[in-house]
Scaffold this active site. Structure first.
Site, PDB file in Angstrom:
ATOM      1  N   SER A   1      -4.049 -11.911   2.291  1.00 17.41           N
ATOM      2  CA  SER A   1      -3.936 -12.962   3.320  1.00 17.41           C
ATOM      3  C   SER A   1      -4.456 -12.487   4.664  1.00 17.41           C
ATOM      4  CB  SER A   1      -2.469 -13.346   3.527  1.00 17.41           C
ATOM      5  OG  SER A   1      -1.998 -14.064   2.450  1.00 17.41           O
TER       6      SER A   1
ATOM      7  N   HIS B   1      -7.147 -17.810   2.152  1.00 23.68           N
ATOM      8  CA  HIS B   1      -7.757 -17.298   0.922  1.00 23.68           C
ATOM      9  C   HIS B   1      -8.962 -18.183   0.583  1.00 23.68           C
ATOM     10  CE1 HIS B   1      -4.693 -14.383  -0.555  1.00 23.68           C
ATOM     11  NE2 HIS B   1      -3.961 -15.031   0.329  1.00 23.68           N
TER      12      HIS B   1
ATOM     13  N   HIS C   1      -1.912 -16.431  -6.834  1.00 27.24           N
ATOM     14  CA  HIS C   1      -0.501 -16.028  -6.754  1.00 27.24           C
ATOM     15  C   HIS C   1       0.300 -16.794  -7.800  1.00 27.24           C
ATOM     16  CE1 HIS C   1      -2.294 -15.507  -2.745  1.00 27.24           C
ATOM     17  NE2 HIS C   1      -1.491 -14.469  -2.626  1.00 27.24           N
TER      18      HIS C   1
ATOM     19  N   TYR D   1       3.163 -17.992  -7.382  1.00 25.62           N
ATOM     20  CA  TYR D   1       3.853 -19.146  -6.775  1.00 25.62           C
ATOM     21  C   TYR D   1       2.964 -20.384  -6.694  1.00 25.62           C
ATOM     22  CZ  TYR D   1       1.511 -17.809  -2.377  1.00 25.62           C
ATOM     23  OH  TYR D   1       0.581 -17.482  -1.430  1.00 25.62           O
ATOM     24  N   GLU D   2       1.654 -20.202  -6.876  1.00 26.71           N
ATOM     25  CA  GLU D   2       0.770 -21.373  -6.841  1.00 26.71           C
ATOM     26  C   GLU D   2       0.918 -22.215  -8.110  1.00 26.71           C
ATOM     27  OE1 GLU D   2      -3.313 -20.590  -4.953  1.00 26.71           O
ATOM     28  OE2 GLU D   2      -2.562 -18.580  -5.320  1.00 26.71           O
TER      29      GLU D   2
ATOM     30  N   ALA E   1      -0.839  -8.698   2.563  1.00 23.19           N
ATOM     31  CA  ALA E   1       0.037  -8.813   3.718  1.00 23.19           C
ATOM     32  C   ALA E   1       1.455  -8.643   3.179  1.00 23.19           C
ATOM     33  CB  ALA E   1      -0.130 -10.183   4.351  1.00 23.19           C
TER      34      ALA E   1
ATOM     35  N   MET F   1       4.182 -11.054  -2.082  1.00 21.78           N
ATOM     36  CA  MET F   1       4.137 -12.003  -3.203  1.00 21.78           C
ATOM     37  C   MET F   1       2.887 -11.830  -4.061  1.00 21.78           C
ATOM     38  SD  MET F   1       5.287 -15.329  -1.026  1.00 21.78           S
ATOM     39  CE  MET F   1       6.522 -15.200   0.271  1.00 21.78           C
ATOM     40  N   SER F   2       2.273 -10.659  -4.030  1.00 20.46           N
ATOM     41  CA  SER F   2       1.025 -10.493  -4.792  1.00 20.46           C
ATOM     42  C   SER F   2       0.943  -9.073  -5.360  1.00 20.46           C
ATOM     43  CB  SER F   2      -0.168 -10.754  -3.878  1.00 20.46           C
ATOM     44  OG  SER F   2      -0.272  -9.747  -2.898  1.00 20.46           O
TER      45      SER F   2
ATOM     46  N   ASN G   1       4.858  -8.554   9.363  1.00 15.96           N
ATOM     47  CA  ASN G   1       6.116  -9.028   9.977  1.00 15.96           C
ATOM     48  C   ASN G   1       7.234  -8.135   9.486  1.00 15.96           C
ATOM     49  OD1 ASN G   1       5.415 -10.610   7.366  1.00 15.96           O
ATOM     50  ND2 ASN G   1       7.642 -10.732   7.477  1.00 15.96           N
TER      51      ASN G   1
ATOM     52  N   HIS H   1       4.383 -18.286   7.961  1.00 14.47           N
ATOM     53  CA  HIS H   1       3.048 -17.849   7.518  1.00 14.47           C
ATOM     54  C   HIS H   1       2.095 -17.638   8.706  1.00 14.47           C
ATOM     55  CE1 HIS H   1      -0.095 -17.141   4.617  1.00 14.47           C
ATOM     56  NE2 HIS H   1      -0.827 -18.156   5.034  1.00 14.47           N
TER      57      HIS H   1
HETATM   58  N1  HPA Z   1       7.925 -11.433   2.366  1.00 10.64           N
HETATM   59  C1  HPA Z   1       7.134 -11.688   1.295  1.00 10.64           C
HETATM   60  N2  HPA Z   1       5.822 -11.750   1.375  1.00 10.64           N
HETATM   61  C2  HPA Z   1       5.252 -11.529   2.561  1.00 10.64           C
HETATM   62  C3  HPA Z   1       5.995 -11.251   3.720  1.00 10.64           C
HETATM   63  C4  HPA Z   1       7.417 -11.202   3.618  1.00 10.64           C
HETATM   64  O1  HPA Z   1       8.149 -10.951   4.578  1.00 10.64           O
HETATM   65  N3  HPA Z   1       5.117 -11.082   4.736  1.00 10.64           N
HETATM   66  C5  HPA Z   1       3.873 -11.256   4.207  1.00 10.64           C
HETATM   67  N4  HPA Z   1       3.949 -11.522   2.890  1.00 10.64           N
END
Ligand code: HPA
Length: 280
Positions: free
Chosen positions: A36, A67, A89, A91-92, A119, A217-218, A241, A253
């Site tokens: 990301s 993406h 992903h 989740y998609e 990320a 998440m990847s 973050n 996001h």
């Molecule tokens: N959690 C899950 N996936 C992420 C995060 C997070 O805090 N930051 C970027 N991708």
């Protein structure tokens, strides 16, 4: 029955690989998966051939903002690379086997080395948003395995070893490069979360107790599939973050995308130099 499923899957992988091969001038040596907000790195690839995912038979199309859905193949730092701007992903809504389809296509193209980036949220409180982390290992108890179902023996064994999922040799090359460039690089364990919701503070505390330094998440399904096929993997997380509950603020996001943008220069410099020093 199992055999038929295997053959069908394998045929679809071969079809995608031969389409990509027909477009390329050089055999790629390293595949780079850009997470990301990290996609702009691909713009630095020279003599680039760009292929849209939608034109590749059997390739899923990524739906997430940040993406782009393009393969960019060319040279960088004197090596032939194939970069993915955008990944798939779980989740998609894809089947887990679709999430990793490209990895097997890359293997079929003769690529044995892969750099995965993402990320991630920082769980380790010594991390700060903007840090880059070399992934030393991962935790993924709670997610379906991409190897679930009939094993494709052409790629690897039914029960593959995961002791060195992330190549120690490549980690050491990356650490040396970071040191020379004066980039302060972290190392740590990446935990996979299915998403798309961010985690709860209790989940983050639990992951910390389990030994995770970052969460995202990847990446993990891709790494499992790459290791199954005997590929060497280097993983880099951009800590965009702090994970849920660490700071007194909600997650979103936009923050992920803004931090990834701010890190772009450092990330590019580091990755270019890692590719230059990659021991092919
Ligand atoms: N959690 C899950 N996936 C992420 C995060 C997070 O805090 N930051 C970027 N991708």
């Amino acid at each position: 029955m199992n055999n038929l499923i295997q053959v069908d899957k394998l045929d679809r992988i071969k079809e995608a690989a031969s389409y990509i091969k027909s477009k390329l001038n050089n055999k790629p040596q390293v595949a780079i998966i850009l997470g990301s907000g990290l996609g702009p790195f691909a713009d630095q690839i020279e003599n680039a051939v760009v292929i849209d995912y939608k034109d590749i038979p059997g390739f899923p199309v990524s739906t997430v903002e940040g993406h782009a859905g393009k393969l960019v193949c060319g040279t960088i730092s004197g090596k032939n690379v194939l970069a993915m701007k955008g990944r798939f992903h779980y989740y998609e809504g894809y089947e887990i086997s679709q999430v990793v389809f490209h990895i097997r296509v890359f293997k079929m193209l003769g690529i044995n080395d892969i750099l995965v980036t993402n990320a991630a949220g920082g769980i380790n409180t010594e991390f700060t948003p903007g840090d880059l982390m070399l992934i030393t290992d991962h935790i993924s108890f709670f997610a379906p395995s991409p190897l679930r179902g009939a094993n494709i023996d052409e790629f690897g064994p039914r029960f593959p070893d995961m002791c060195e999922a992330y190549s120690k040799k490549l980690i050491s090359i990356a650490e040396n490069v970071a040191w020379k460039l004066n980039i302060n690089i972290k190392k740590g364990v990446y935990a996979f979360a299915q998403g798309p919701m961010f985690e709860t503070p209790a989940e983050i505390r639990a992951l910390r107790i389990l030994g995770a330094d970052a969460v995202g998440m990847s990446t993990v399904p891709e790494v499992i599939t790459a290791r199954h096929a005997g590929m060497r993997v280097l993983g880099i997380s951009c800590i965009t973050n702090m994970a849920a509950g660490i700071l007194d603020q909600p997650l979103n996001h936009e923050e992920v995308m803004i931090t990834a943008k701010n890190v772009e220069n450092n990330f590019s410099t580091l990755v270019k130099s890692i590719i230059e020093n990659w021991d092919i």
